[in-house]
Design a protein around this motif. Sequence first.
Motif, short mmCIF file in Angstrom:
data_model
loop_
_atom_site.label_atom_id
_atom_site.label_comp_id
_atom_site.label_asym_id
_atom_site.label_seq_id
_atom_site.Cartn_x
_atom_site.Cartn_y
_atom_site.Cartn_z
N VAL A 137 0.85 -1.19 0.00
CA VAL A 137 0.00 0.00 0.00
C VAL A 137 0.88 1.23 0.00
N VAL A 138 0.46 2.22 -0.77
CA VAL A 138 1.05 3.56 -0.71
C VAL A 138 -0.09 4.50 -0.35
N LYS A 139 0.09 5.25 0.76
CA LYS A 139 -0.94 6.18 1.23
C LYS A 139 -0.41 7.61 1.20
N LEU A 140 -1.32 8.52 0.91
CA LEU A 140 -1.05 9.95 1.02
C LEU A 140 -1.98 10.50 2.09
N ARG A 141 -1.42 11.30 3.00
CA ARG A 141 -2.24 11.91 4.04
C ARG A 141 -1.63 13.22 4.49
N PRO A 142 -2.47 14.14 4.80
CA PRO A 142 -3.93 14.15 4.70
C PRO A 142 -4.39 14.50 3.30
N VAL A 143 -5.61 14.09 2.99
CA VAL A 143 -6.23 14.47 1.71
C VAL A 143 -7.64 15.00 2.01
N ASP A 144 -8.13 15.79 1.07
CA ASP A 144 -9.51 16.26 1.13
C ASP A 144 -10.27 15.47 0.07
N PRO A 145 -11.22 14.62 0.47
CA PRO A 145 -11.93 13.77 -0.50
C PRO A 145 -12.58 14.54 -1.64
N SER A 146 -12.98 15.78 -1.39
CA SER A 146 -13.66 16.55 -2.43
C SER A 146 -12.71 16.94 -3.57
N THR A 147 -11.40 16.81 -3.37
CA THR A 147 -10.44 17.17 -4.41
C THR A 147 -9.97 15.97 -5.24
N ILE A 148 -10.47 14.78 -4.93
CA ILE A 148 -10.03 13.56 -5.64
C ILE A 148 -10.79 13.41 -6.95
N ASP A 149 -10.05 13.14 -8.02
CA ASP A 149 -10.62 12.96 -9.36
C ASP A 149 -11.62 11.79 -9.36
N PRO A 150 -12.83 12.00 -9.89
CA PRO A 150 -13.84 10.93 -9.92
C PRO A 150 -13.38 9.68 -10.67
N ASP A 151 -12.57 9.83 -11.73
CA ASP A 151 -12.07 8.65 -12.44
C ASP A 151 -11.16 7.81 -11.55
N LEU A 152 -10.36 8.46 -10.73
CA LEU A 152 -9.48 7.76 -9.81
C LEU A 152 -10.29 6.97 -8.78
N ARG A 153 -11.39 7.54 -8.33
CA ARG A 153 -12.24 6.89 -7.34
C ARG A 153 -12.83 5.57 -7.84
N ARG A 154 -12.95 5.40 -9.16
CA ARG A 154 -13.55 4.20 -9.73
C ARG A 154 -12.62 2.99 -9.68
N SER A 155 -11.35 3.20 -9.46
CA SER A 155 -10.40 2.09 -9.41
C SER A 155 -10.64 1.25 -8.16
N ALA A 156 -10.71 -0.06 -8.35
CA ALA A 156 -10.89 -0.98 -7.23
C ALA A 156 -9.68 -0.96 -6.29
N ALA A 157 -8.53 -0.54 -6.79
CA ALA A 157 -7.31 -0.50 -5.98
C ALA A 157 -7.19 0.78 -5.16
N PHE A 158 -8.09 1.74 -5.40
CA PHE A 158 -8.00 3.04 -4.74
C PHE A 158 -9.03 3.15 -3.62
N LYS A 159 -8.63 3.76 -2.53
CA LYS A 159 -9.54 3.90 -1.38
C LYS A 159 -9.29 5.24 -0.69
N ILE A 160 -10.36 5.84 -0.22
CA ILE A 160 -10.26 7.03 0.63
C ILE A 160 -10.78 6.61 2.00
N GLU A 161 -9.97 6.84 3.02
CA GLU A 161 -10.27 6.32 4.34
C GLU A 161 -10.09 7.39 5.40
N VAL A 162 -11.00 7.42 6.36
CA VAL A 162 -10.86 8.28 7.52
C VAL A 162 -10.44 7.40 8.69
N ASP A 163 -9.33 7.74 9.31
CA ASP A 163 -8.85 7.05 10.50
C ASP A 163 -9.14 7.96 11.68
#
Length: 176
Positions: A127-153
């Motif tokens: 896994v490679v994670k970037l943090r922090p991120v704002d979910p509203s700035t994530i490209d919708p095409d990227l969100r469709r990838s099964a390998a991509f996840k946005i997570e709140v810890d």
Amino acid sequence: MTIETDTKTAKRAASAKPVNTAKATAAPRKILTPRKAAKAAQPALAKPFTGEEMSEIFRLIKGATSVELKLSVPLTDQRATIKSIGLDPVEAQPRQAFFFDTPDLALNRAGVVVRARRIQGGDADTVVKLRPVDPSTIDPDLRRSAAFKIEVDAMPGGFVCSASFKAFAPTRRCSM
């Protein structure tokens, strides 16, 4: 490259220290009665989230694909905690995680987490994670990838929103 197991920081071995061969005289013993015995230190409790922090957590959750609630349980309380949440240790799936970073933790400071993990049964992932991120700035095409996840810890004392890519790794078994 620094390799860590779980989330504990890898440390270099301490340098050798000279040994004092002189026999030390024992300090006078102080006998503690039950009244004078020190109480065991209690872990500090995290402060509750403020209303503003809760609003931010809920805003982040709206754009996330998952939420993880994280906590640390003191060793002395682990059995009681496991029993209280109904976890069967025999049915648990042990995992071994390795976190990679530079010796000065430059990736961590930049908000990058790189992890490799072995899972019971021979499976493995990276896994490679970037943090922090704002979910509203994530490209919708990227969100469709099964390998991509946005997570709140969320954990005692804080919260963070991460974006991650996960890949499953082939495993190799050694034969001796």
